[in-house]
Structure formats: structure tokens, C-alpha cells
Design a protein around this motif. Structure first.
Motif, short mmCIF file in Angstrom:
data_model
loop_
_atom_site.label_atom_id
_atom_site.label_comp_id
_atom_site.label_asym_id
_atom_site.label_seq_id
_atom_site.Cartn_x
_atom_site.Cartn_y
_atom_site.Cartn_z
N ALA A 1 0.86 -1.18 0.00
CA ALA A 1 0.00 0.00 0.00
C ALA A 1 0.89 1.22 0.00
CB ALA A 1 -0.88 0.00 1.25
N PRO A 2 0.69 2.16 -0.96
CA PRO A 2 1.52 3.36 -0.96
C PRO A 2 1.37 4.08 0.38
CG PRO A 2 0.02 3.33 -2.85
CD PRO A 2 -0.38 2.21 -1.97
N PRO A 3 2.48 4.52 0.97
CA PRO A 3 2.39 5.16 2.28
C PRO A 3 1.64 6.50 2.18
CG PRO A 3 4.68 5.08 1.49
CD PRO A 3 3.83 4.46 0.43
N THR A 4 0.95 6.84 3.23
CA THR A 4 0.25 8.14 3.29
C THR A 4 0.63 8.83 4.59
OG1 THR A 4 -1.60 7.08 4.37
CG2 THR A 4 -1.78 7.35 1.98
N GLY A 5 0.34 10.10 4.66
CA GLY A 5 0.55 10.84 5.91
C GLY A 5 1.98 11.25 6.13
N ASP A 6 2.16 12.02 7.17
CA ASP A 6 3.46 12.63 7.49
C ASP A 6 4.24 11.72 8.43
OD1 ASP A 6 5.46 14.52 7.56
OD2 ASP A 6 4.33 16.00 8.71
N MET A 7 5.44 12.12 8.73
CA MET A 7 6.26 11.51 9.79
C MET A 7 5.43 11.45 11.07
SD MET A 7 9.66 13.42 11.30
CE MET A 7 10.87 12.99 10.07
N SER A 8 5.60 10.42 11.86
CA SER A 8 4.79 10.33 13.09
C SER A 8 5.23 11.41 14.07
CB SER A 8 4.98 8.96 13.73
OG SER A 8 6.27 8.87 14.32
N ALA A 9 4.32 11.74 14.97
CA ALA A 9 4.61 12.78 15.97
C ALA A 9 5.78 12.35 16.84
CB ALA A 9 3.38 13.03 16.84
N GLU A 10 5.82 11.07 17.12
CA GLU A 10 6.90 10.54 17.97
C GLU A 10 8.26 10.70 17.29
OE1 GLU A 10 7.96 6.04 19.33
OE2 GLU A 10 5.86 6.50 18.83
N GLU A 11 8.28 10.37 16.00
CA GLU A 11 9.53 10.49 15.25
C GLU A 11 9.94 11.96 15.12
OE1 GLU A 11 11.53 8.79 11.10
OE2 GLU A 11 9.35 8.78 11.30
N PHE A 12 8.94 12.82 14.88
CA PHE A 12 9.23 14.24 14.75
C PHE A 12 9.86 14.78 16.04
CE2 PHE A 12 8.37 18.76 15.21
CZ PHE A 12 8.89 19.24 14.02
N ARG A 13 9.28 14.37 17.16
CA ARG A 13 9.79 14.83 18.45
C ARG A 13 11.25 14.39 18.62
NH1 ARG A 13 6.55 16.28 22.43
NH2 ARG A 13 4.84 15.06 21.54
N ARG A 14 11.51 13.14 18.30
CA ARG A 14 12.85 12.61 18.49
C ARG A 14 13.87 13.35 17.62
NH1 ARG A 14 14.16 6.97 16.37
NH2 ARG A 14 16.41 7.21 16.17
N TYR A 15 13.58 13.47 16.33
CA TYR A 15 14.54 14.14 15.45
C TYR A 15 14.55 15.65 15.67
CZ TYR A 15 15.53 9.71 13.34
OH TYR A 15 15.94 8.43 13.17
#
Ligand SMILES: *Cc1c(COP(=O)(O)O)cnc(C)c1O
Length: 499
Positions: free
Chosen positions: A12-26
Motif C-alpha cells: 500500500a503506498p504510504p500516506t501521511g506525514d512523519m509520526s509525531a513521535e519520530e518528529f519529536r525525536r529528530y
């Protein structure tokens, strides 16, 4: 739909943005990285020590088919991008105008990227529109410009001046907005006057606005690189006699080569008498108007029709933010407003819609960073930093003046010093001496820049190769300026000994 069906089962082609958790970490990782970077920009050579094409050759020629992990992307920033940066935040960056980002400004830029406002209409970002009005009025008060000036933010001074000149033209009522200029025998040659030391952006603005370089009159300057006001008056009169139409004068406070200041009061007298639009280009020096002891350099600016200054040059604002002040913002609006049906709003007559005042439709939320900078440092804190930069430049100029091997080539009214080495050789003819000194100073500049410790640039004044040291970085201290002086002298000794 058919495309999705075509995928092999299970994908399934991915949808949506980076997860909030990943955003926080980076996000934390990036902020930590920036914090380290700003506390030791001296860990890097100030001038990128790379060859043309070096970065390009290390990057894949085609984009990745599938997404890559953020960790790898950030590692490549460190490994590939950072070495190919010239570090404007390095405290020994003395080239061009030394501009630097302050921490509160960087935080403002981060938030503005997150909000991603396109402030074309008041309703598409009331905060951007109203903060812009408020923060530009704060800056106006800090600079001591009168109440009649209303401000508007553009990306750069080049674009701000182009808009000011378009407003000046609109005020002539020549129907250029409606009918243009091509194929119109009824139009005389429009003429704009700026000193021969004025910035190239003025000439570019005339090119962009369809006037051509022919419409620019370069007014001679005096021995200190300031516009000769009596020559200006004479050139205007000659043009009128020949049937041309003078419409605008651009005076510069803080020219790009030497930071000389045109005699604005005398120029304003001429503009008043001749009924010409006066635009003041203070892209670099405008910030200095917030410093009480530097205010006298701005005498007469209160009589201008428009005035531009770049907080991104000498007010610690991350690039970009240029502030245009205009007494007749209605002329700017008349030149550019154009509202298609889908941009009509019920409140449009009660608010300011940014897109009415220029070529751009969408506008970045730039006011946020400037608001944060002015609040964080305060007027007093900003003025103290600029004043210190002028003191450091003054110190450097004094060292130059005290040494018989060096000389100043222009007055230094702000934080830029124009100078050169001039070691003597007995019995040398004048022409030979000029050639030798030009070559020597160019060699000195290149040698100092090659150390990666200091970065300076040059200009030519009356044909003379001129070294230029610009102080303006928020992290520059006396130690950095002294080290630059030491380095110049080391290289000079090396070259004199070897010759
Ligand atoms: C730097 C400078 C400009 C151009 O600034 P941008 O914001 O880069 O377009 C224009 N005028 C003067 C006097 C300058 O020093």
C-alpha cells in the motif's frame, strides 16, 4: 485508482506525514545539533574549503524511489552539506556585510515553518498580517522615523526597492499599470537618479520594471563616496531641458562598498523642489538608526517617500526579511492590487491584505522572527550590540591608521573598514606602485581566506583594489577582530620577506 490496483499485492503506498513521535525525536536531535553548532561555529573553516562541483559529485543524480530513514538523511547533512557551507554564523566572517542569525530568530523561523502560513489575505493569516503591522511600527519607532511611514515586509532590499520605484512611477499617473510602456509614443524617457556608489539592485529594478538601464542616471560622488548634490540638481535640469521626465531619486545611507552616507537633507531639498519621489536605500545601515549616537547619519530620511532597511543584514534576523517603509502605501497598492473573485473576502475593505502590495501572492510569516528578536533583546540590547560592532570596527581602523604599512581608503562611519597594505619600495614609479599594491592586496586577501580562520572580501575604490572588513556578526568579539589584524600582518611579513 487504477495505479493503486496495479501495485503488487500487499503493497500500500504510504500516506501521511512523519509520526509525531519520530518528529519529536529528530526535532530534539536537530535542536541539539544547532545548539552545539552555534556555540562553536569556529570548529569549521569560515569559507567553505571545497572545489566547484565537489558536493554535486557526492550526491546521487536521481531521487530515491522509496523513502529513507531520517537518521541517514541527517547524517548526510553532517557529512556532505556542512563541509560545503560557508559559515555566515562564524564570528570571523568579515566579508560583504557580515550578517548572522540569532537564536531567538532561529526559533521564530522554526515556528513559522511549522505554521506554514501563506499570508496573502488577512484571513489566511490574521496573526501574520497584524504582527507585521505591529512589529514594523516598533522598528519604525526604534529608528526614529515619523508616524506617516507605514511598513511592509519583502524578502530582500532588491525586491523592496523595486516596489518603491514602482510606487514612484504609479504616482505619475501615466496609466502604465493599465497600458504598459511599449508602443507608446506619448511617454517621455523616465529618469531615476542614484549615485555611482548605489547598489546594483536599483539598476536591476529598472530593468525588471521595463525602463531599461538607459533610465538610470549615475550621479558622481565626492572624495568620500557621497552623492554630489549639486551634480544631481544639474543632471535633473539637463534632463528636463532635453524633454526627459525625472521621477525618482535613490539616496543611499550606508553604501555597499564603503558605507558612505549620501547628503540626504540636500537631496530631499532637490526632490521637494523638483517634485520627485525620494527613496532611501539603507539596506545595511538602517539598523544603526536605533543607536542614539548613530542617529545623526539619518538626518533627512524623515523627508523620504520610502525607506528600506534589512533586519536580515544587521539586526540578527535569519535571512530573509526586508522592511520597506512608505509614506504613500496607497501608491504601492494602486500599482499592484488585483483581486480575482476567489480572493474576495467580506472584510477586505477593513483589513490589509498583503498581496495587494506587491508582485507576490503568498507571503511568508516573516514578522514572527523579528517580533521574537526585538522582544528577546529589547531596543537597548540591540543598540548595544550594534554600538559594540562600530567600536570593534573603529579599533581595527585605528590599528590600520597607526601602522605605516597599511592605510585606510575611506571613512568608516559604521562597522565596515576599507583598507589596504602599502609597504614602501624606494624609487618606484607611481604606475608600477599601483600595480604592485593591487596584486599584493589581492594576494593577501586570498591567503587570509585560504586559512579558513577569517573570511573577508574586497571592492574597488577609484580603481584601487580595496580590502573590506565588515563587522556585523552577533558572535564577533574583540578577540576575533584582533586575530584578523594579526593574520593580515603575518601574511604581509611573509610576502614582503619572500619578494
Ligand atoms: C545589501 C544591499 C542591498 C541588497 O540587499 P538584498 O536584501 O540582498 O537584496 C541593497 N542596497 C544596499 C545599499 C545594500 O547594501
Amino acid at each position: 485508482m487504477s495505479q493503486i490496483k496495479d501495485h503488487p499485492s500487499g503493497f500500500a503506498p504510504p500516506t501521511g506525514d512523519m509520526s509525531a513521535e519520530e518528529f519529536r525525536r529528530y526535532g530534539h536531535e536537530v535542536v541539539d545539533w544547532i545548539s552545539d553548532y552555534l556555540s562553536h561555529p569556529e570548529a569549521y573553516p569560515v569559507l567553505a574549503q571545497v572545489e566547484p562541483g565537489q558536493l554535486r559529485s557526492q550526491l546521487p543524480a536521481s531521487p530515491p524511489e522509496r523513502g529513507e530513514p531520517m537518521g541517514e538523511i541527517l547524517a548526510d547533512v553532517d557529512r556532505l552539506v556542512v563541509p560545503a557551507l560557508t559559515h555566515w554564523n562564524h564570528p570571523s566572517f568579515f566579508a560583504y556585510f557580515a550578517t548572522s542569525a540569532s537564536a531567538p530568530g532561529i526559533l521564530g523561523e522554526l515556528l513559522s515553518a511549522a505554521f506554514d502560513a501563506k499570508a496573502m489575505l488577512w484571513r489566511t493569516s490574521p496573526a501574520s498580517t497584524e504582527l507585521e503591522e505591529v512589529v514594523l511600527d516598533w522598528l519604525r519607532q526604534m529608528m526614529g522615523l515619523p508616524r506617516g511611514f507605514e511598513g511592509i515586509i519583502y524578502d530582500t532590499a532588491s525586491v523592496a526597492s523595486m516596489h518603491a520605484i514602482a510606487a514612484a512611477r504609479e504616482s505619475l499617473n501615466l496609466r502604465i499599470r493599465e497600458d504598459g510602456m511599449s508602443g507608446r509614443p506619448d511617454l517621455p524617457l523616465l529618469r531615476l537618479y542614484a549615485s555611482e556608489q548605489s547598489h546594483s539592485s536599483i539598476e536591476k529594478a529598472l530593468i525588471a520594471l521595463g525602463h531599461g538601464q538607459r533610465s538610470l542616471v549615475k550621479v558622481p560622488t565626492d572624495s568620500e563616496f557621497r552623492m554630489d548634490a549639486s551634480a544631481l540638481a544639474r543632471l535633473i535640469e539637463e534632463d528636463r531641458r532635453r524633454g526627459a521626465l525625472p521621477f525618482c531619486v535613490v539616496a543611499t545611507v550606508g553604501t555597499t562598498s564603503t558605507t558612505s552616507v549620501d547628503p540626504v537633507p540636500a537631496v530631499a531639498d532637490i526632490c521637494e523642489r523638483e517634485n520627485l519621489w525620494l527613496h532611501v536605500d539603507a539596506a545595511y545601515a538602517g539598523s544603526a538608526a536605533i543607536v542614539p549616537e548613530l542617529r545623526p547619519a539619518f538626518e533627512g530620511c524623515e523627508r523620504a517617500d520610502s525607506f528600506v532597511t534589512n533586519p536580515h543584514k544587521w539586526l540578527f534576523t535569519p535571512f530573509d526579511l526586508s522592511a520597506l517603509y512608505c509614506r504613500r502605501l496607497d501608491m504601492l497598492r494602486r500599482a499592484f492590487t488585483l483581486t480575482p473573485e476567489y480572493l474576495r473576502t467580506p472584510e477586505q475593505d477593513a483589513v490589509r491584505n498583503g498581496s495587494d502590495y506587491g508582485v507576490q501572492l503568498g507571503r511568508r510569516f516573516r514578522a514572527l522572527k523579528l517580533w521574537m528578536i526585538i522582544r528577546y533583546f529589547g531596543h537597548e540590547g540591540l543598540a548595544a550590540r550594534l554600538s559594540e560592532h562600530c567600536r570593534l570596527a573603529g579599533d581595527f581602523a585605528a590599528l590600520v591608521q597607526e601602522s605605516s604599512d597599511w592605510e585606510l581608503l575611506a571613512p568608516a562611519p559604521f562597522s565596515v573598514v576599507c583598507f589596504r597594505a602599502r609597504p614602501r619600495v624606494e624609487g618606484e614609479a607611481e604606475e608600477e606602485r599601483s600595480r604592485r599594491l593591487d596584486a599584493l592586496n589581492e594576494r593577501l586577501m586570498n591567503a587570509v581566506n585560504a586559512t579558513g580562520e577569517v573570511f573577508i572580501s574586497h571592492t574597488k575604490l577609484n580603481g584601487v583594489f580595496t580590502l573590506r572588513l565588515a563587522v556585523g556578526n552577533i558572535r564577533t568579539t574583540e578577540e576575533h577582530v584582533r586575530r584578523a589584524w594579526q593574520l593580515f600582518n603575518e601574511k604581509l611579513a611573509e610576502f614582503s620577506g619572500g619578494d
